[in-house]
Scaffold this active site. Sequence first.
Site, PDB file in Angstrom:
ATOM      1  N   HIS A 122      -5.974 -86.855 -42.300  1.00 64.23           N
ATOM      2  CA  HIS A 122      -5.419 -88.183 -42.604  1.00 64.23           C
ATOM      3  C   HIS A 122      -6.198 -89.200 -41.764  1.00 64.23           C
ATOM      4  O   HIS A 122      -6.681 -88.872 -40.678  1.00 64.23           O
ATOM      5  CB  HIS A 122      -3.947 -88.156 -42.184  1.00 64.23           C
ATOM      6  CG  HIS A 122      -3.122 -89.324 -42.595  1.00 64.23           C
ATOM      7  ND1 HIS A 122      -3.170 -90.525 -41.927  1.00 64.23           N
ATOM      8  CD2 HIS A 122      -2.203 -89.482 -43.584  1.00 64.23           C
ATOM      9  CE1 HIS A 122      -2.308 -91.365 -42.484  1.00 64.23           C
ATOM     10  NE2 HIS A 122      -1.704 -90.763 -43.497  1.00 64.23           N
ATOM     11  N   ASP A 200      -2.075 -82.430 -35.747  1.00 68.10           N
ATOM     12  CA  ASP A 200      -1.298 -83.443 -36.460  1.00 68.10           C
ATOM     13  C   ASP A 200      -0.222 -82.708 -37.250  1.00 68.10           C
ATOM     14  O   ASP A 200      -0.498 -82.109 -38.293  1.00 68.10           O
ATOM     15  CB  ASP A 200      -2.250 -84.229 -37.382  1.00 68.10           C
ATOM     16  CG  ASP A 200      -1.507 -85.143 -38.346  1.00 68.10           C
ATOM     17  OD1 ASP A 200      -0.268 -85.066 -38.425  1.00 68.10           O
ATOM     18  OD2 ASP A 200      -2.185 -85.919 -39.044  1.00 68.10           O
ATOM     19  N   GLN A 203       3.197 -83.379 -41.345  1.00 68.58           N
ATOM     20  CA  GLN A 203       3.712 -82.728 -42.556  1.00 68.58           C
ATOM     21  C   GLN A 203       4.201 -81.309 -42.300  1.00 68.58           C
ATOM     22  O   GLN A 203       4.830 -80.725 -43.173  1.00 68.58           O
ATOM     23  CB  GLN A 203       2.618 -82.672 -43.644  1.00 68.58           C
ATOM     24  CG  GLN A 203       2.113 -84.015 -44.105  1.00 68.58           C
ATOM     25  CD  GLN A 203       3.200 -84.853 -44.785  1.00 68.58           C
ATOM     26  OE1 GLN A 203       4.242 -84.333 -45.215  1.00 68.58           O
ATOM     27  NE2 GLN A 203       2.961 -86.141 -44.883  1.00 68.58           N
ATOM     28  N   LYS A 226       9.531 -88.503 -41.301  1.00 71.24           N
ATOM     29  CA  LYS A 226       9.212 -87.434 -42.256  1.00 71.24           C
ATOM     30  C   LYS A 226      10.107 -86.222 -42.007  1.00 71.24           C
ATOM     31  O   LYS A 226      10.037 -85.223 -42.699  1.00 71.24           O
ATOM     32  CB  LYS A 226       7.746 -87.037 -42.122  1.00 71.24           C
ATOM     33  CG  LYS A 226       6.784 -88.178 -42.497  1.00 71.24           C
ATOM     34  CD  LYS A 226       5.358 -87.725 -42.499  1.00 71.24           C
ATOM     35  CE  LYS A 226       4.376 -88.871 -42.474  1.00 71.24           C
ATOM     36  NZ  LYS A 226       4.242 -89.569 -43.747  1.00 71.24           N
ATOM     37  N   CYS A 378      -4.434 -91.769 -47.885  1.00 73.50           N
ATOM     38  CA  CYS A 378      -5.035 -91.989 -46.544  1.00 73.50           C
ATOM     39  C   CYS A 378      -5.997 -90.871 -46.172  1.00 73.50           C
ATOM     40  O   CYS A 378      -6.083 -90.476 -45.002  1.00 73.50           O
ATOM     41  CB  CYS A 378      -3.964 -92.138 -45.457  1.00 73.50           C
ATOM     42  SG  CYS A 378      -2.891 -93.531 -45.713  1.00 73.50           S
TER      43      CYS A 378
HETATM   44  N1  PLP Z   1      -0.848 -87.373 -40.597  1.00 71.29           N
HETATM   45  C1  PLP Z   1      -0.424 -86.921 -41.772  1.00 71.29           C
HETATM   46  C2  PLP Z   1      -0.854 -85.563 -42.226  1.00 71.29           C
HETATM   47  C3  PLP Z   1       0.413 -87.705 -42.557  1.00 71.29           C
HETATM   48  O1  PLP Z   1       0.829 -87.253 -43.739  1.00 71.29           O
HETATM   49  C4  PLP Z   1       0.802 -88.970 -42.088  1.00 71.29           C
HETATM   50  C5  PLP Z   1       1.633 -89.858 -42.915  1.00 71.29           C
HETATM   51  O2  PLP Z   1       1.637 -89.798 -44.117  1.00 71.29           O
HETATM   52  C6  PLP Z   1       0.347 -89.385 -40.839  1.00 71.29           C
HETATM   53  C7  PLP Z   1      -0.472 -88.574 -40.119  1.00 71.29           C
HETATM   54  C8  PLP Z   1       0.752 -90.701 -40.271  1.00 71.29           C
HETATM   55  O3  PLP Z   1       2.104 -90.699 -39.982  1.00 71.29           O
HETATM   56  P1  PLP Z   1       2.850 -92.044 -39.524  1.00 71.29           P
HETATM   57  O4  PLP Z   1       2.483 -93.061 -40.552  1.00 71.29           O
HETATM   58  O5  PLP Z   1       4.281 -91.691 -39.542  1.00 71.29           O
HETATM   59  O6  PLP Z   1       2.329 -92.379 -38.186  1.00 71.29           O
END
Ligand code: PLP
Length: 420
Positions: A122, A200, A203, A226, A378
Site C-alpha cells: 500500500h 503492515d 488487513q 478496520k 492505493c
Molecule cells: N496498509 C494497508 C494494507 C491498507 O489496506 C491500508 C488501508 O486501506 C493502509 C495501510 C492504511 O491504513 P490507514 O488509512 O488506516 O492508515
Amino acid sequence: MLYTTNPPTTRADFPILSTEANGHPLIYLDNAATTQKPVAVLQALDRYWTTQNANVHRGVHHLSQVATRLYDEAREKARVLLNAKSTAEVIFTKGTTDGINLVAASLSLSEGDEILLSTMEHHSNIVPWQLAAGKVGAVVRPIPITDEGEIVWDAYVDLLKSGRVKVVGIVHVSNSLGTVNPIKEMARLAHEAGALILVDGAQAAPHTLIDVQDLDADFYTLSGHKLYGPTGIGVLYGKESLLNAMPPYQGGGDMIRVVTFERTTYADLPAKFEPGTPNIAGVIGLGAAVDYLSSLGGKPSGNLRNDLGAAFAEIERYEHALLGYATEKLSKIDGLTITGTAREKAGILAFTLRQAHPHDIGTILDQLGIAVRTGHHCCQPLMRRLGVPATARASFAFYNTFEEIDRLADGVESITEMFA
Ligand code: PLP
C-alpha cells in the site's frame, strides 16, 4: 460445494447493515476500506462522551481517573490482541499510516542503506520510506511478486544478500490481492541478514489473531477502523529495545520527563511516542472492539487471549468459507478474471471484467445497493505490475452472508450482459 457454515455473530449487532442504499438493502462488501461498528463499540463511545469525558494522565479528579483507567485498560487489551510482551511496546497512533511514518522517520538510516518493500505494498508502506530515504541517501528496492501475487522468494533471498538492507517493509495481508504473506519466514531471513522487519497488519488484524512474538516482527502496525473500532486510532507495536533506541517522532506535552530551554529529557515508553492529548475516545472504542471480538468465540473463559483465539478461529473459518464461495461463483462468470490467486488468501476478492471498466462495475453495483471498492486501492506500483489500471474489489467481514455473495454474482453477471 455446500456452504452450511454459520456466521460467528448476529447482524443485529451492526445496525448499519439493516439500512438501504439506492432503494436496496445495503450489501456492504468494502470491509477492507473500513469495517462497520458493532453496537458495543457505539455504546462505549457514547458512554465515554456522555459520562466519562476528561483528559488522561493529568487530573486528580474523578473523571480524569475514570478516563485514565479506561485508556490504560484499552492499552492492555491491545497488548493482548497482539501478544506483545509489555504495554511499553504498544504505541497508540492515528492508524497504520501514522505508525509506519513514525518508524520510517525515527529509525536511524544512513546513506546507502537499503529498504526492501514488496511490489504489493500500500502507498502507506512506500511513501514514508521514500521520504525518509530521500533525506539521507538511502535506497528503496522493490521485492518482485509472481503473476499470482506471491513474493518471488529467490529474488527476496538475493536482495537480502547485499549486506546493506536495513529494513524490510511487508504487508501481512494485501489489501488488493488478499495474499497472506509468510511473515514468520520473511522475518527469519531478514534477521539473518541483519535487517529489521516492519509488518503492515492493516488487513491482517481483522482476519486472524496476531502474535508479534511468534512472527518475530520488529514493528507491527494496525488501524482500529478496520478492526470494527473507530477511525483515527491505531496501534504501532515495536520491540522495546528498538523503540527505546529511537528518538521521539514528535515533541509536545506528555512525552517529556524534564524540559528546560537548554535540554529536554523524554518520558519512558510508550509515552515517549504519544505527544499531546491522545484520541481518548478512539482508544476506548478500540478497547471495546477488542472486547466485542473476544465474545465471538463462545462462552468467555476469563482469559482475553484465549477468548480472542477462539473468536478468530471462528472468524477465519467463516470468512474462508465466504471467500471460497465467492471465488467459485465469480470465476464462473464469462470475461471475469480474479486478480490475486495466491495459495494463502484472506477475505479479499479483486477482479476485472473483459466487458466493463472497474469504475462502471462499482457504479452499477452501487445502484443495486452493493458497496465494493474500485480503483488502484492505493497500490499503483502493484497495478503497474499487473498491467491493469484498476480492479473491482469485494472484501468480506464475518457479518457478510452467502446470500449477499449471490447478489454480488448476479449483479456482476448483469453487468456482463449489459456491456456485451
Ligand atoms: N496498509 C494497508 C494494507 C491498507 O489496506 C491500508 C488501508 O486501506 C493502509 C495501510 C492504511 O491504513 P490507514 O488509512 O488506516 O492508515
